[in-house]
Motif scaffolding. Structure first.
Motif, PDB file in Angstrom:
ATOM      1  N   SER A 213      -7.803  -0.860 -10.218  1.00 31.95           N
ATOM      2  CA  SER A 213      -6.448  -0.331 -10.148  1.00 31.95           C
ATOM      3  C   SER A 213      -5.065  -0.485 -10.826  1.00 31.95           C
ATOM      4  O   SER A 213      -4.892  -0.976 -11.253  1.00 31.95           O
ATOM      5  CB  SER A 213      -6.115  -0.449  -8.231  1.00 31.95           C
ATOM      6  OG  SER A 213      -5.470  -1.520  -8.405  1.00 31.95           O
ATOM      7  N   VAL A 214      -4.058   0.641 -10.294  1.00 32.68           N
ATOM      8  CA  VAL A 214      -2.453   0.816 -10.924  1.00 32.68           C
ATOM      9  C   VAL A 214      -2.350  -0.855 -10.702  1.00 32.68           C
ATOM     10  O   VAL A 214      -1.691  -1.342 -11.600  1.00 32.68           O
ATOM     11  CB  VAL A 214      -1.490   0.947 -10.193  1.00 32.68           C
ATOM     12  CG1 VAL A 214      -0.377   1.206 -10.989  1.00 32.68           C
ATOM     13  CG2 VAL A 214      -1.928   3.171 -11.257  1.00 32.68           C
ATOM     14  N   GLU A 215      -2.304  -1.419  -9.303  1.00 32.80           N
ATOM     15  CA  GLU A 215      -1.948  -2.503  -9.085  1.00 32.80           C
ATOM     16  C   GLU A 215      -2.330  -3.807  -9.777  1.00 32.80           C
ATOM     17  O   GLU A 215      -1.815  -4.577 -10.444  1.00 32.80           O
ATOM     18  CB  GLU A 215      -2.133  -2.738  -7.668  1.00 32.80           C
ATOM     19  CG  GLU A 215      -1.206  -3.854  -6.647  1.00 32.80           C
ATOM     20  CD  GLU A 215      -1.285  -3.974  -5.453  1.00 32.80           C
ATOM     21  OE1 GLU A 215      -2.553  -4.558  -4.936  1.00 32.80           O
ATOM     22  OE2 GLU A 215      -1.404  -2.489  -4.727  1.00 32.80           O
ATOM     23  N   ASP A 216      -3.476  -3.926 -10.306  1.00 30.69           N
ATOM     24  CA  ASP A 216      -4.220  -4.157 -10.780  1.00 30.69           C
ATOM     25  C   ASP A 216      -4.002  -4.880 -12.080  1.00 30.69           C
ATOM     26  O   ASP A 216      -3.547  -5.461 -12.897  1.00 30.69           O
ATOM     27  CB  ASP A 216      -6.016  -4.098 -11.169  1.00 30.69           C
ATOM     28  CG  ASP A 216      -6.660  -4.414  -9.636  1.00 30.69           C
ATOM     29  OD1 ASP A 216      -6.235  -4.793  -8.864  1.00 30.69           O
ATOM     30  OD2 ASP A 216      -8.281  -4.024  -9.227  1.00 30.69           O
ATOM     31  N   GLN A 217      -3.297  -3.340 -12.752  1.00 34.51           N
ATOM     32  CA  GLN A 217      -3.235  -3.465 -14.146  1.00 34.51           C
ATOM     33  C   GLN A 217      -1.998  -4.087 -14.663  1.00 34.51           C
ATOM     34  O   GLN A 217      -1.976  -4.760 -15.226  1.00 34.51           O
ATOM     35  CB  GLN A 217      -3.540  -2.005 -14.708  1.00 34.51           C
ATOM     36  CG  GLN A 217      -4.352  -0.881 -14.321  1.00 34.51           C
ATOM     37  CD  GLN A 217      -4.193   0.361 -15.425  1.00 34.51           C
ATOM     38  OE1 GLN A 217      -3.243   0.755 -15.337  1.00 34.51           O
ATOM     39  NE2 GLN A 217      -5.297   1.036 -13.957  1.00 34.51           N
TER      40      GLN A 217
ATOM     41  N   LYS B 212      -0.107   3.877  -2.765  1.00 34.93           N
ATOM     42  CA  LYS B 212      -1.602   4.899  -2.336  1.00 34.93           C
ATOM     43  C   LYS B 212      -1.101   5.603  -0.776  1.00 34.93           C
ATOM     44  O   LYS B 212      -1.352   6.294  -0.859  1.00 34.93           O
ATOM     45  CB  LYS B 212      -2.371   3.126  -2.433  1.00 34.93           C
ATOM     46  CG  LYS B 212      -3.703   3.635  -2.351  1.00 34.93           C
ATOM     47  CD  LYS B 212      -4.476   2.734  -2.598  1.00 34.93           C
ATOM     48  CE  LYS B 212      -5.036   2.686  -3.739  1.00 34.93           C
ATOM     49  NZ  LYS B 212      -6.087   1.173  -4.196  1.00 34.93           N
TER      50      LYS B 212
ATOM     51  N   GLU C 129     -11.681   7.281  -8.918  1.00 29.53           N
ATOM     52  CA  GLU C 129     -12.266   7.045  -8.309  1.00 29.53           C
ATOM     53  C   GLU C 129     -12.681   8.468  -7.688  1.00 29.53           C
ATOM     54  O   GLU C 129     -14.145   8.236  -7.228  1.00 29.53           O
ATOM     55  CB  GLU C 129     -11.780   6.408  -6.965  1.00 29.53           C
ATOM     56  CG  GLU C 129     -12.288   5.419  -6.641  1.00 29.53           C
ATOM     57  CD  GLU C 129     -11.545   4.461  -7.320  1.00 29.53           C
ATOM     58  OE1 GLU C 129     -13.549   3.283  -6.525  1.00 29.53           O
ATOM     59  OE2 GLU C 129     -11.312   3.300  -7.229  1.00 29.53           O
TER      60      GLU C 129
ATOM     61  N   ASP D 225       0.698  -0.902  -0.764  1.00 27.85           N
ATOM     62  CA  ASP D 225       0.266   0.045  -0.151  1.00 27.85           C
ATOM     63  C   ASP D 225       0.809   1.364  -0.140  1.00 27.85           C
ATOM     64  O   ASP D 225       0.406   2.548   0.035  1.00 27.85           O
ATOM     65  CB  ASP D 225      -0.902  -0.284   1.016  1.00 27.85           C
ATOM     66  CG  ASP D 225       0.138  -0.203   2.725  1.00 27.85           C
ATOM     67  OD1 ASP D 225       0.736  -0.769   2.092  1.00 27.85           O
ATOM     68  OD2 ASP D 225      -1.097   0.115   3.349  1.00 27.85           O
TER      69      ASP D 225
ATOM     70  N   GLU E 136     -13.181  -2.546  -3.176  1.00 29.19           N
ATOM     71  CA  GLU E 136     -12.743  -1.926  -5.341  1.00 29.19           C
ATOM     72  C   GLU E 136     -13.869  -1.228  -5.314  1.00 29.19           C
ATOM     73  O   GLU E 136     -15.227  -1.516  -5.095  1.00 29.19           O
ATOM     74  CB  GLU E 136     -12.624  -3.747  -5.199  1.00 29.19           C
ATOM     75  CG  GLU E 136     -13.999  -4.488  -4.862  1.00 29.19           C
ATOM     76  CD  GLU E 136     -13.944  -6.083  -5.899  1.00 29.19           C
ATOM     77  OE1 GLU E 136     -14.153  -6.317  -6.460  1.00 29.19           O
ATOM     78  OE2 GLU E 136     -11.949  -6.715  -5.153  1.00 29.19           O
TER      79      GLU E 136
ATOM     80  N   VAL F 230      -5.453   7.055 -10.676  1.00 29.14           N
ATOM     81  CA  VAL F 230      -6.361   5.853 -10.741  1.00 29.14           C
ATOM     82  C   VAL F 230      -7.516   6.757  -9.572  1.00 29.14           C
ATOM     83  O   VAL F 230      -8.595   6.437  -9.615  1.00 29.14           O
ATOM     84  CB  VAL F 230      -5.670   4.677  -9.826  1.00 29.14           C
ATOM     85  CG1 VAL F 230      -6.938   3.903  -9.196  1.00 29.14           C
ATOM     86  CG2 VAL F 230      -5.292   3.985 -12.062  1.00 29.14           C
ATOM     87  N   MET F 231      -6.589   7.132  -8.366  1.00 24.35           N
ATOM     88  CA  MET F 231      -7.645   7.071  -6.980  1.00 24.35           C
ATOM     89  C   MET F 231      -7.710   8.145  -7.812  1.00 24.35           C
ATOM     90  O   MET F 231      -9.591   9.478  -6.793  1.00 24.35           O
ATOM     91  CB  MET F 231      -6.271   7.580  -5.763  1.00 24.35           C
ATOM     92  CG  MET F 231      -5.710   6.609  -5.455  1.00 24.35           C
ATOM     93  SD  MET F 231      -4.479   7.568  -4.805  1.00 24.35           S
ATOM     94  CE  MET F 231      -4.984   8.395  -3.369  1.00 24.35           C
TER      95      MET F 231
ATOM     96  N   GLU G  13      -0.754   6.811 -10.267  1.00 27.98           N
ATOM     97  CA  GLU G  13      -1.773   6.353  -9.203  1.00 27.98           C
ATOM     98  C   GLU G  13      -2.098   7.023  -8.433  1.00 27.98           C
ATOM     99  O   GLU G  13      -3.725   6.710  -8.140  1.00 27.98           O
ATOM    100  CB  GLU G  13      -0.710   5.719  -7.069  1.00 27.98           C
ATOM    101  CG  GLU G  13      -1.273   5.278  -6.723  1.00 27.98           C
ATOM    102  CD  GLU G  13      -1.940   3.595  -6.334  1.00 27.98           C
ATOM    103  OE1 GLU G  13      -0.972   2.690  -7.629  1.00 27.98           O
ATOM    104  OE2 GLU G  13      -3.419   3.712  -6.274  1.00 27.98           O
TER     105      GLU G  13
END
Ligand SMILES: [Zn+2]
Ligand SMILES: [Zn+2]
Ligand SMILES: [Zn+2]
Lengths: 679, 100
Positions: A603-607, A265, A368, A262, A598, A364-365, A361
């Motif tokens: 998220s960047v992580e998911d990508q 983030k 959202e 994390d 979620e 993405v935030m 990041e």
């Protein structure tokens, strides 16, 4: 304590007569110092000691005699330093210590040396060894011309005092930094001590081990670690203006944070969100770190007009650094690459590796946040973007800028569309079938190419809502032709007001929750299969989403024995069930979607995860063969072998964050930087 | 209390006992109403913008030829200006004319 020692110092400039009348003070001073100040016993004591010393000298024990009174004095001084310094980091103690050295041991030594006849005039007290303590010409109260021996004593005592205080403060540096900025006086003291002793490596070693032991542990939250990191930078840069040692001290923290999932983030939140959960007291409340850094920079620019940067200071530091016998960790070349000052933001970005990852990041935030807005108010986001542009460059923030522009544009388009309602248009204004006015629909219209990937769910909205959407689309195309709208039906927010016989409840929910509850208007009971079919979502998704309404006491769940299916029924009257959470009339706001942790924005992580999974097998195979491997070795191996289909093009940091994902899934474990398969 | 702008609160069913009223904030993406997804000249997405522009949408609009091929306005203008004689549609080679 502090006041008392201050007295000591303040009286420094008085003549001896007055000073001699001062009553003895602390316990320590009572024993030895007290005697020095008593008018009679003073000279008597000196005489007695002097006699002993002379006798010992006569016997050939010159150094033994000196050792004896020296060690007594040093012991006394050490106790005094400990006593004055204590655990109070909010007042400076150096001056008091210096004052005490002048007032007590030097007075005694002066008397003793003159009794022994060792003193002779010292012509130029300012030449030769000059103590940096003595910013003003050395003054020895009551001593016209100090002897060389006395000057040497002064230097010895002061060096000892500086070293003692420095060791004390270094041992407590962790606490001092926790207490920063209130502990600034202690930091200033430490700075002076280190400038004198040159023992910076002590600080580096001791502080790093304190960090490992106290901060870099599984129990500390990423936020806390980050805030301590920032405080460390802020505190140590006063000591280390060139950032030489900061580089070494920061490395273990950065290394540790890179292993946390994390981290990015948390960094982005810390930088951009003033309201963020942490109340660690860095800066004003409601102020993002970026805002604080910006203000600081502006202040510096103003003061820079007077004098740019104290280059002497910096030079002194680099020289001090190169003194160090053990410069392995604190490599002066590494730190001194031409920064004019310690760059806090740079050191934060350094944790992640590249500003691009940070910007991604943030994007993405931001997406959202913007998609969850029920209005078009983006003032704080605009401000944050301006700050980010200053630090990361306009081109890096281009996509974010377009996203914000979309909101501004949407607001204008939305009111233009509403304005067409009054006008006579070729089709009727209010959709006759439902009788609902467009007033209850607002829309955010995005330029999807510039937003992060957004997960779309085919979702059947209630008929009247669908009607509104197509009405809105039609009007949009009328005014913006040849552009048209594609609804993302699962996105957005809905303010709902539910009126029951006995209560009225309000909610802020995601469209899917609104779609579900609105089905219960016509029919108060549904099996999950039928409901899923109507909503157009898989049964398990509906079962999960409807939990929101069950938890609010709006819907009750039973098992239908006939169909062996979940049965959902609207709770018409609260008295029907034992009182549930939904209190009548209260305004409950909950952005549904949060409860599942979620959102719709990938998220960047998911990508990254998606892109990296193809390498997972390869990595597992590698670790099966080699047992354990360090990060850079895994990285290099991937680079070497994954040259096609698809080429391995990830950065070290990206690999690390992917690996820490595998660690948290308990597929891998990491120890001392070595990854291996979890047994 | 609940902030609904007066008449904006509408009942879905007339004279219902259990009644739901709502304010819906929806999300849509806009797109150019063109057959293709990318510009045949710059190969960039129509919903993005041409290489010379930073902002998509009205700042970098599409334009149709009489042959019904669409391009970024900026791209086709550059193309037309680069041609010494009569310009042809880069896609179908028909004589280029802006669609009326
Ligand atoms: Zn183009
Ligand atoms: Zn353009
Ligand atoms: Zn054509």
């Amino acid at each position: 304590m502090a006041g008392e020692s201050k007295d000591c110092y303040d009286k420094d400039d008085m003549d001896v007569d007055e000073k001699d009348k001062m009553p003895p003070k602390s316990g320590v001073m009572d024993i030895d110092g007290g005697h020095l100040h008593g008018e009679r016993s003073d000279s008597k004591l000196v005489k007695n000691i002097g006699k002993v010393v002379r006798d010992l000298r006569g016997l050939g024990f010159t150094s033994m005699a000196e050792d004896a009174y020296a060690s007594a004095i040093f012991l006394l001084l050490k106790a005094k330093v400990h006593d004055l310094a204590g655990d109070d980091f909010r007042t400076s103690v150096l001056e008091s210590i210096k004052g005490w050295i002048q007032a007590v041991p030097l007075q005694f030594l002066h008397a003793l040396l003159s009794y022994l006849g060792d003193s002779f005039n010292y012509d130029s007290p300012s030449s030769g060894l000059k103590s940096p303590l003595a910013s003003r010409p050395p003054s020895y109260p009551g001593i016209d011309a100090p002897s060389e021996a006395l000057v040497r004593w002064k230097l010895r005592l002061e060096y000892f005092a500086y070293e003692t205080l420095q060791d004390l403060r270094i041992a407590k540096l962790f606490e001092i930094i926790v207490d920063y900025p209130e502990s600034t006086p202690a930091i200033e003291d430490l700075k002076q001590c280190l400038e004198y002793t040159g023992q910076h490596s002590k600080l580096v070693e001791s502080f790093i081990s304190a960090l490992r032991y106290r901060l870099l542990t599984a129990g500390a939250s990423t936020n806390d670690i980050l805030h301590q990191y920032v405080s460390t930078i802020k505190a140590l840069r006063t000591i280390d203006t060139a950032g030489v040692f900061l580089e070494a001290v920061g490395e273990p923290i950065r290394e540790y944070l890179r292993g946390r999932k994390d981290t990015i983030k948390c960094i982005v939140t810390m930088l951009t969100d003033g309201t963020g959960g942490n109340s660690n007291g860095t800066g004003n409340a409601g102020d993002s770190l970026l805002e604080e850094l910006n203000r600081e920079e502006e202040n510096q620019e103003n003061s820079a007009l007077e004098d740019g940067f104290n280059t002497d200071d910096k030079q002194a530091w680099i020289t001090a650094a190169s003194w160090e016998p053990d410069p392995v960790e604190a490599d002066p070349l590494k730190g001194s690459r031409n920064h004019r000052k310690v760059d806090i933001l740079g050191m934060i970005v350094g944790i992640i590796g590249s500003k691009d990852q940070l910007v991604n990041e943030y994007r993405v935030m931001l997406a959202e946040k913007l998609l969850n807005k029920s209005d078009y108010d983006i003032e704080s986001e605009i401000r944050t973007l301006e700050l980010l542009k200053i630090h990361f460059g306009e081109s890096s923030m281009q996509k974010c800028e377009i996203m914000l522009n979309d909101l501004i544009d949407s607001k204008r388009t939305n009111s233009n569309i509403k304005a067409t309602i009054g006008q006579a248009s070729q089709t009727s204004t209010v959709s006759e079938d439902s009788g609902i006015s467009l007033d209850i629909l607002d829309a955010t219209i995005i330029s999807s190419n510039f937003w992060p990937p957004i997960q779309e769910e085919a979702l059947n909205l209630p008929g009247p809502v669908d009607q509104l959407l197509s009405d809105y689309s039609r009007r949009y195309t009328e005014i913006r032709t040849p552009r048209k709208l594609l609804w993302k039906k699962n996105l957005g927010t809905v303010k709902l007001e539910l009126q029951f016989e006995d209560r009225e409840v309000q909610f802020m929910v995601a469209p899917v929750h609104a779609a579900i509850i609105m089905q219960f208007q016509d029919q108060t009971s549904w099996t999950s299969k039928k409901l899923a079919a109507v909503i157009g979502l898989p049964v398990d998704v509906v079962n999960r989403k409807i939990n929101f309404w069950i938890s609010k006491g709006i819907i009750a769940e039973t098992m239908d024995p006939e169909s062996d299916d979940h049965m959902f029924t609207l709770v018409e009257n609260t008295s029907d069930v034992n009182k549930n959470s939904g209190d009548g009339g209260s305004c409950e706001e909950l952005l549904a979607g949060d409860e599942e942790g979620e959102g719709p924005v990938a998220s960047v992580e998911d990508q990254l995860r998606k892109e990296m999974t193809i390498y997972e097998k390869f990595i597992m195979g590698m670790l099966t063969n080699f047992g354990s491997m360090a990060l850079d070795r895994i990285h290099n191996t991937l680079k070497m072998f994954c040259v096609a289909d698809p080429t391995y093009d990830k950065s070290l940091q990206q690999l690390q964050s992917f690996l820490s994902g595998l660690v948290s899934e308990e597929k891998l474990e990491v120890r001392d930087g070595m990854y291996s398969l979890k047994k | 209390m609940w902030l609904l702008s007066g008449d904006a609160v509408v009942c879905l069913e007339l004279a219902c006992e259990d009644c739901i009223s709502f304010l819906w904030h929806a999300v849509a993406s806009w797109t150019w109403d063109a057959q293709d997804e990318t510009c045949g000249i710059c190969r960039m997405a129509f919903d993005g913008c041409c290489p010379d522009c930073k902002l998509p949408g009205d700042d970098c609009p599409l334009i149709w030829g009489s042959c019904n091929h669409a391009f970024h306005l900026h791209c086709i203008l550059k193309w037309v200006n680069s041609q010494t004689s009569q310009a042809h549609c880069p896609m179908c080679r028909r004589e280029w004319q802006f669609k009326e």
